[in-house]
Write a protein that holds these residues in place. Structure first.
Motif, mmCIF file in Angstrom:
data_model
loop_
_atom_site.group_PDB
_atom_site.id
_atom_site.type_symbol
_atom_site.label_atom_id
_atom_site.label_comp_id
_atom_site.label_asym_id
_atom_site.label_seq_id
_atom_site.Cartn_x
_atom_site.Cartn_y
_atom_site.Cartn_z
ATOM 1 N N CYS A 135 -18.262 -15.380 24.729
ATOM 2 C CA CYS A 135 -18.133 -16.467 23.745
ATOM 3 C C CYS A 135 -19.438 -17.210 23.510
ATOM 4 C CB CYS A 135 -17.027 -17.435 24.155
ATOM 5 S SG CYS A 135 -17.430 -18.548 25.516
ATOM 6 N N ASP B 161 -14.705 -9.496 18.141
ATOM 7 C CA ASP B 161 -14.050 -10.113 16.984
ATOM 8 C C ASP B 161 -14.691 -11.470 16.699
ATOM 9 O OD1 ASP B 161 -12.345 -11.526 15.245
ATOM 10 O OD2 ASP B 161 -10.577 -10.461 15.952
ATOM 11 N N PRO B 162 -15.593 -11.565 15.712
ATOM 12 C CA PRO B 162 -16.281 -12.832 15.446
ATOM 13 C C PRO B 162 -15.330 -13.986 15.131
ATOM 14 C CG PRO B 162 -17.375 -11.023 14.322
ATOM 15 C CD PRO B 162 -16.085 -10.476 14.849
ATOM 16 N N GLY B 163 -14.254 -13.714 14.386
ATOM 17 C CA GLY B 163 -13.312 -14.782 14.059
ATOM 18 C C GLY B 163 -12.627 -15.324 15.287
ATOM 19 N N LEU B 164 -12.214 -14.433 16.189
ATOM 20 C CA LEU B 164 -11.588 -14.854 17.429
ATOM 21 C C LEU B 164 -12.576 -15.602 18.306
ATOM 22 C CD1 LEU B 164 -9.248 -14.835 19.454
ATOM 23 C CD2 LEU B 164 -9.996 -12.550 20.172
ATOM 24 N N ARG B 165 -13.810 -15.129 18.339
ATOM 25 C CA ARG B 165 -14.831 -15.798 19.140
ATOM 26 C C ARG B 165 -15.062 -17.229 18.643
ATOM 27 N NH1 ARG B 165 -18.124 -12.025 19.135
ATOM 28 N NH2 ARG B 165 -19.417 -12.558 17.341
ATOM 29 N N ALA B 166 -15.152 -17.395 17.326
ATOM 30 C CA ALA B 166 -15.360 -18.730 16.765
ATOM 31 C C ALA B 166 -14.180 -19.648 17.096
ATOM 32 C CB ALA B 166 -15.555 -18.641 15.260
ATOM 33 N N ARG B 167 -12.970 -19.115 16.991
ATOM 34 C CA ARG B 167 -11.783 -19.927 17.290
ATOM 35 C C ARG B 167 -11.761 -20.336 18.762
ATOM 36 N NH1 ARG B 167 -5.532 -18.068 15.919
ATOM 37 N NH2 ARG B 167 -4.498 -19.899 16.804
ATOM 38 N N ARG C 244 -14.479 -23.077 19.463
ATOM 39 C CA ARG C 244 -14.085 -24.403 18.993
ATOM 40 C C ARG C 244 -12.983 -24.996 19.870
ATOM 41 N NH1 ARG C 244 -15.582 -26.547 14.279
ATOM 42 N NH2 ARG C 244 -13.571 -27.545 13.928
ATOM 43 N N GLU D 101 -22.215 -23.299 14.509
ATOM 44 C CA GLU D 101 -21.286 -23.195 13.389
ATOM 45 C C GLU D 101 -20.748 -24.569 12.988
ATOM 46 O OE1 GLU D 101 -18.993 -21.349 16.998
ATOM 47 O OE2 GLU D 101 -21.076 -21.671 16.380
#
Length: 245
Positions: free
Chosen positions: A27, A65-71, A74, A146
Motif C-alpha cells: 500500500c 489493483d490501484p483502485g483497491l490500493r487507493a481505497r 485512505r 492523491e
C-alpha cells in the motif's frame, strides 16, 4: 471506551510482522506508524469485503489493483473531512484568530492531515470574513499524494481567486518533517488519535515546535495534550493551546 483487542477481529488478522510488512510495501504506507487496533480493524474489514485469504491475500490484491490500493490507503489514513467540520471549533478558531496579536503581519496557517482541503478552505473563508486574506499563507499537508491532488482540485471550486491565491497543498509525512515555520495557527485535528505512540509524539513535536510566539495549536475534539506535557503551551480553549508571546 477501550479499544477491542486485535485478536478478536474475525480471525483474519495475523499480527506476524512479515504480513504487516507485506501490506506496508503493497500500500505504500508504513503501517507501524498507525495504532495497531486501527490497522487491525482496517485490514479485517478489507479482508472480509474482498473475501481475501487473510492479510497475505489482501497484500497481493492491493499490490495489483490501484483502485483497491487507493481505497485501503485512505481507510488507513482516515481521510474523513468536511467544510467547517465541528462548527464549535471553527467558532473558537474565528474568535482566537481575531484576538491574536500579529502586529500587522499576515497570518500563516498550517493544516496537518489536509485530506481533500476542506479544513484549509474553511479557514480561508474565515479569514475572508475578517478581511485577513491579504498576504496570508495557508498550507495544507497530507501523507497521501492523491489527497493533495484532490485538495488542489476542490479548492479551485470552493474559493474565489483572492482566497485561492493564499492556499497551497503539499505531500508530507509530518511524523518525520515539518515545513519551515513559524506558523501562527497549526491545525492538527483528528490525526493523532490514529497514530502509534512514537509517531504521535513526533507529530506533536513538529506541530508545537513550528508555532510562532502567540501561535495556536488546535487539536480534534477527542485529542488533548496531557497537563504534564504541554510542550510549553498554555490552554487557549477547548482542545486549543497557545504558545506564550
Amino acid at each position: 471506551m477501550a479499544e477491542p483487542p486485535a485478536a478478536g477481529l474475525a480471525g483474519h488478522l495475523d499480527p506476524a510482522p512479515e504480513h504487516l510488512h507485506a501490506l506496508s510495501v503493497a500500500c505504500g504506507l508504513e503501517l507501524s506508524s498507525f495504532r495497531a487496533p486501527h490497522v487491525a480493524r482496517t485490514v479485517d474489514r478489507a479482508v472480509a469485503r474482498l473475501g481475501a485469504a487473510g492479510p497475505a491475500g489482501l497484500a497481493a490484491a492491493i499490490a495489483t489493483d490501484p483502485g483497491l490500493r487507493a481505497r485501503f490507503r485512505r481507510a488507513v489514513a482516515v481521510s474523513t473531512t468536511g467544510m467547517f467540520r465541528d462548527p464549535a471549533q471553527f467558532d473558537l478558531l474565528d474568535r482566537l484568530m481575531r484576538e491574536g496579536d500579529r502586529r500587522g503581519r499576515p497570518l500563516r496557517v498550517w493544516s496537518i492531515g489536509a485530506s481533500d482541503g476542506s479544513e484549509l478552505c474553511s479557514v480561508a473563508l474565515l479569514l475572508a470574513g475578517q478581511d485577513g486574506l491579504q498576504g496570508a499563507t495557508l498550507l495544507g499537508s497530507d501523507l497521501l499524494p492523491e489527497n493533495v491532488e484532490l485538495a488542489r482540485q476542490r479548492s479551485r471550486d470552493r474559493l474565489h481567486p483572492e482566497a485561492l491565491s493564499t492556499v497551497r497543498f503539499e505531500q508530507r509525512d509530518v511524523a518525520r518533517t515539518a515545513p519551515a515555520g513559524p506558523w501562527d495557527v497549526v491545525l492538527c485535528r483528528n490525526v493523532l488519535i490514529h497514530l502509534a505512540p512514537a509517531a504521535k509524539q513526533a507529530m506533536l513535536d513538529h506541530a508545537a515546535g513550528a508555532l510562532s510566539a502567540g501561535g495556536l495549536l488546535v487539536l480534534g475534539r477527542s485529542e488533548r495534550l496531557p497537563r504534564d506535557d504541554r510542550r510549553g503551551l498554555d490552554d487557549a480553549g477547548a482542545n486549543a493551546y497557545r504558545r506564550p508571546a
